[in-house]
Design an enzyme around this catalytic site. Structure first.
Site, PDB file in Angstrom:
ATOM      1  N   SER A   7      81.713  32.912  81.720  1.00  4.07           N
ATOM      2  CA  SER A   7      81.200  32.696  80.277  1.00  4.07           C
ATOM      3  C   SER A   7      81.738  31.171  80.013  1.00  4.07           C
ATOM      4  O   SER A   7      81.072  30.428  79.325  1.00  4.07           O
ATOM      5  CB  SER A   7      81.567  33.682  79.530  1.00  4.07           C
ATOM      6  OG  SER A   7      80.779  34.987  79.484  1.00  4.07           O
ATOM      7  N   ARG A  61      69.846  48.407  82.680  1.00  4.96           N
ATOM      8  CA  ARG A  61      71.206  49.073  83.647  1.00  4.96           C
ATOM      9  C   ARG A  61      71.581  50.451  83.136  1.00  4.96           C
ATOM     10  O   ARG A  61      72.351  51.024  84.020  1.00  4.96           O
ATOM     11  CB  ARG A  61      72.526  47.940  83.041  1.00  4.96           C
ATOM     12  CG  ARG A  61      72.251  46.690  83.697  1.00  4.96           C
ATOM     13  CD  ARG A  61      73.613  45.991  83.510  1.00  4.96           C
ATOM     14  NE  ARG A  61      73.443  44.650  84.330  1.00  4.96           N
ATOM     15  CZ  ARG A  61      74.277  43.759  84.090  1.00  4.96           C
ATOM     16  NH1 ARG A  61      74.957  43.563  83.008  1.00  4.96           N
ATOM     17  NH2 ARG A  61      74.298  42.396  84.735  1.00  4.96           N
ATOM     18  N   LYS A  80      69.384  43.664  79.905  1.00  3.60           N
ATOM     19  CA  LYS A  80      70.216  42.904  80.921  1.00  3.60           C
ATOM     20  C   LYS A  80      69.551  42.387  82.224  1.00  3.60           C
ATOM     21  O   LYS A  80      68.346  42.500  82.134  1.00  3.60           O
ATOM     22  CB  LYS A  80      71.499  43.678  81.003  1.00  3.60           C
ATOM     23  CG  LYS A  80      72.568  43.612  79.914  1.00  3.60           C
ATOM     24  CD  LYS A  80      72.768  42.425  79.285  1.00  3.60           C
ATOM     25  CE  LYS A  80      73.995  42.804  78.137  1.00  3.60           C
ATOM     26  NZ  LYS A  80      74.085  41.348  77.405  1.00  3.60           N
ATOM     27  N   GLN A  87      75.562  35.175  73.059  1.00  4.42           N
ATOM     28  CA  GLN A  87      74.560  34.215  73.672  1.00  4.42           C
ATOM     29  C   GLN A  87      73.918  33.674  72.376  1.00  4.42           C
ATOM     30  O   GLN A  87      73.676  32.448  72.212  1.00  4.42           O
ATOM     31  CB  GLN A  87      73.735  34.733  74.804  1.00  4.42           C
ATOM     32  CG  GLN A  87      74.499  34.872  75.904  1.00  4.42           C
ATOM     33  CD  GLN A  87      73.493  35.597  76.890  1.00  4.42           C
ATOM     34  OE1 GLN A  87      72.397  35.784  76.854  1.00  4.42           O
ATOM     35  NE2 GLN A  87      73.841  35.777  78.263  1.00  4.42           N
ATOM     36  N   ASP A 111      79.167  44.299  79.871  1.00  4.80           N
ATOM     37  CA  ASP A 111      79.141  43.688  81.203  1.00  4.80           C
ATOM     38  C   ASP A 111      79.971  44.912  81.920  1.00  4.80           C
ATOM     39  O   ASP A 111      79.625  44.783  83.193  1.00  4.80           O
ATOM     40  CB  ASP A 111      79.477  42.494  81.324  1.00  4.80           C
ATOM     41  CG  ASP A 111      78.678  41.314  80.902  1.00  4.80           C
ATOM     42  OD1 ASP A 111      77.510  41.779  80.609  1.00  4.80           O
ATOM     43  OD2 ASP A 111      79.130  40.203  80.603  1.00  4.80           O
ATOM     44  N   SER A 126      75.329  39.461  70.015  1.00  5.23           N
ATOM     45  CA  SER A 126      75.133  38.833  71.156  1.00  5.23           C
ATOM     46  C   SER A 126      75.765  37.586  70.927  1.00  5.23           C
ATOM     47  O   SER A 126      75.664  36.766  70.039  1.00  5.23           O
ATOM     48  CB  SER A 126      73.634  38.549  71.408  1.00  5.23           C
ATOM     49  OG  SER A 126      73.591  37.612  72.518  1.00  5.23           O
ATOM     50  N   ARG A 138      80.147  27.438  79.182  1.00 10.92           N
ATOM     51  CA  ARG A 138      80.200  26.609  77.795  1.00 10.92           C
ATOM     52  C   ARG A 138      81.041  25.313  78.010  1.00 10.92           C
ATOM     53  O   ARG A 138      80.747  24.334  77.559  1.00 10.92           O
ATOM     54  CB  ARG A 138      81.245  27.440  76.851  1.00 10.92           C
ATOM     55  CG  ARG A 138      80.104  28.593  76.622  1.00 10.92           C
ATOM     56  CD  ARG A 138      81.270  29.785  75.863  1.00 10.92           C
ATOM     57  NE  ARG A 138      80.490  30.847  75.218  1.00 10.92           N
ATOM     58  CZ  ARG A 138      79.864  31.795  75.841  1.00 10.92           C
ATOM     59  NH1 ARG A 138      79.545  31.676  77.159  1.00 10.92           N
ATOM     60  NH2 ARG A 138      79.206  32.821  74.972  1.00 10.92           N
ATOM     61  N   ARG A 168      75.949  42.939  88.885  1.00 13.41           N
ATOM     62  CA  ARG A 168      76.887  43.691  88.476  1.00 13.41           C
ATOM     63  C   ARG A 168      76.540  45.257  88.968  1.00 13.41           C
ATOM     64  O   ARG A 168      77.543  46.044  89.095  1.00 13.41           O
ATOM     65  CB  ARG A 168      77.245  43.904  87.027  1.00 13.41           C
ATOM     66  CG  ARG A 168      77.512  42.456  86.504  1.00 13.41           C
ATOM     67  CD  ARG A 168      78.285  42.479  85.148  1.00 13.41           C
ATOM     68  NE  ARG A 168      78.366  41.374  84.575  1.00 13.41           N
ATOM     69  CZ  ARG A 168      79.051  40.344  84.722  1.00 13.41           C
ATOM     70  NH1 ARG A 168      80.107  40.498  85.666  1.00 13.41           N
ATOM     71  NH2 ARG A 168      78.952  39.084  84.442  1.00 13.41           N
TER      72      ARG A 168
HETATM   73  C1  S3P Z   1      77.621  36.523  77.668  1.00 15.29           C
HETATM   74  C2  S3P Z   1      77.270  37.254  76.820  1.00 15.29           C
HETATM   75  C3  S3P Z   1      76.756  38.569  77.069  1.00 15.29           C
HETATM   76  C4  S3P Z   1      76.944  39.086  78.476  1.00 15.29           C
HETATM   77  C5  S3P Z   1      76.470  38.036  79.373  1.00 15.29           C
HETATM   78  C6  S3P Z   1      77.430  36.746  79.108  1.00 15.29           C
HETATM   79  C7  S3P Z   1      77.917  34.999  77.281  1.00 15.29           C
HETATM   80  O1  S3P Z   1      75.441  38.602  76.452  1.00 15.29           O
HETATM   81  O2  S3P Z   1      76.367  40.284  78.780  1.00 15.29           O
HETATM   82  O3  S3P Z   1      76.841  38.388  80.661  1.00 15.29           O
HETATM   83  O4  S3P Z   1      78.598  34.374  78.365  1.00 15.29           O
HETATM   84  O5  S3P Z   1      77.797  34.683  75.936  1.00 15.29           O
HETATM   85  P1  S3P Z   1      74.975  38.989  75.113  1.00 15.29           P
HETATM   86  O6  S3P Z   1      75.718  37.933  74.284  1.00 15.29           O
HETATM   87  O7  S3P Z   1      73.500  38.804  75.128  1.00 15.29           O
HETATM   88  O8  S3P Z   1      75.246  40.469  75.008  1.00 15.29           O
END
Ligand code: S3P
Length: 426
Positions: A22, A344, A340, A167, A313, A165, A26, A386
């Site tokens: 993550s 999952r 995902k 993301q 995760d 989320s 970024r 995973r």
């Molecule tokens: C992540 C956020 C999660 C996670 C993904 C990485 C991130 O997804 O499952 O592996 O880096 O922001 P979501 O934010 O869609 O839940």
């Protein structure tokens, strides 16, 4: 590729893990829109984070990658060039969803897509806020990749995300960097805050509070020298493996312990794992520390409500733990697991059953009874990193060898997983 994992007595010794997936995404994205060269050490070796680098190169950004050190020649908020062809996010939801935030503010059209799994993942969740900010976006069947993003000047918004989320939150905040004014995102449950922390590191004006974050645009980001902490979500496999095997004593060094990710440690402790934080420090606003875990008698537990988002995760490997715990594991409020890299809920349940473990599924969760035993057999990764790694951990506690088909999927986040597992298992 098939990996055969033999039962083990323990996980022991000391390991360091590749950089957090993550945070790597970024840092790379923010570096690309900063004004100058950013150096990132311990960049994730996973294919997903290399998909981000490939997309940045496609946008005309110079990226030098030597081993786990990456140098990114940022060209400011509007320094991308229109890519000559479709950008390939591979298997990476983080790449397509977060980068779309930056693409929405560019004065050109970009196409971005990915592999078969990514092409089935929902994108309305980012299309909706980006359209409100002024971008035009088209998607296959109105909701799946590839996306066609027609960027342009953006308006700041106040946005409440319907799903918890990180993301989506990050996508809107990244778009907010280019909008004139303050962009605010509210979320229904707390999600990882690496974007907010990294934005601050790069010099953006960010404010955060319980359930919200805001950023002021247009921002000028400064290049930085950064190092990524080890990935706690990769550590999760070894933490659970060590806790499950009674003779284990394992130390994991240099691992990220951001409170929005570290629910895993509290959950394992509450499930009875003997887990300690030996040392903790701060780097670039991210806590980083040393963990020790020993073989433990495990009680099991319930994952629901806000905890589900915090452990999203880790649920596949915690389901494995549930089967050998006293009381088992119940997961609720986890419909997100169905969208995902694989569904999952189904892929975990399918593999558990292949190893002789009883499990019940629900639309938004599952229940694995405790005091069960994994039988020798064959499981599949279903192409999901995973799932491959969670079932390698199940194999350690099985009554004979377990074959894992599609084991190469692990390299999406943790290519060194199989060799590190062999180093610490006996
Ligand atoms: C992540 C956020 C999660 C996670 C993904 C990485 C991130 O997804 O499952 O592996 O880096 O922001 P979501 O934010 O869609 O839940």
């Amino acid at each position: 590729m098939v990996e055969v994992i033999q039962p083990a007595r323990r996980l022991h010794g000391s390991v360091r893990l590749p950089g957090d997936k993550s945070i790597s995404h970024r840092y790379a994205m923010l570096a690309s829109v900063a004004g100058g060269i950013t150096t990132i050490r311990n960049y994730s070796s996973g294919a997903d984070c290399h998909s981000t680098l490939a997309c940045l190169r496609g946008l005309g950004i110079e990226v030098e990658a030597r081993g786990d050190e990456v140098r990114i020649h940022g060209r400011g908020l509007h320094g991308y060039r229109q890519p000559p062809q479709q950008l390939d996010a591979g298997n990476s939801g983080s790449t397509i969803r977060m980068l779309s935030g930056l693409l929405a503010g560019q004065p050109f059209e970009t196409r971005i897509g990915g592999d078969e799994s990514l092409s089935r993942r929902p994108m309305q969740r980012i299309m909706e806020p980006l359209r409100r900010m002024g971008a035009a976006i088209e998607a296959r069947e109105g909701r799946f990749p590839p996306l066609l993003i027609r960027g342009g000047p953006l308006e700041p918004i106040e946005y409440e995300t319907p799903v918890a989320s990180a993301q989506v939150k990050s996508c809107v905040l990244l778009a907010g960097l280019m909008a004139e004014g303050v962009t605010t995102v509210r979320e229904p449950a707390r999600t990882r805050d690496h974007t907010e922390v990294a934005l601050r590191e790069f010099g953006a004006e960010v404010e955060t509070g319980p359930g919200w974050a805001r950023v002021k645009g247009p921002a000028r980001l400064e290049p930085r020298e950064l190092a990524v902490p080890g990935d706690l979500s990769s550590a999760a496999f070894f933490l659970v493996g060590a806790a499950m095997l009674p003779e284990s004593d394992l130390v994991i060094d240099g691992v990220g312990l951001n409170p929005t990710r570290a629910a895993l440690i509290d959950f394992l402790a509450s499930a009875g794992a003997r887990i300690e934080i030996l040392d903790i420090g701060m780097r670039h606003g991210e806590p980083i520390g040393v963990l020790r875990v020993r073989g433990s008698k495990l009680a099991g537990g319930v994952i629901e409500k806000g905890l589900t988002a915090a452990l999203i995760d880790e649920i596949p490997v915690l389901a494995v733990l549930g089967a050998v715990s006293e009381e088992g594991l119940t997961v609720r409020d986890a419909a997100e697991l169905r969208v995902k890299e694989t569904d999952r809920i189904e892929t975990v349940a399918d593999n558990l059953r292949r190893l002789g473990v009883r499990v019940e599924t629900a639309p938004d969760g599952l229940r694995v009874e405790g005091r069960q035993r994994f039988r020798s057999g064959m499981v599949s990764s279903f192409g999901d990193h995973r799932i491959a790694m969670a079932f390698a951990i199940a194999a350690l506690a099985a009554d004979g060898p377990v074959e894992i088909e599609g084991a190469e999927a692990a390299s999406v986040s943790f290519p060194e997983f199989w060799s590190k597992l062999r180093e610490i298992a006996d």
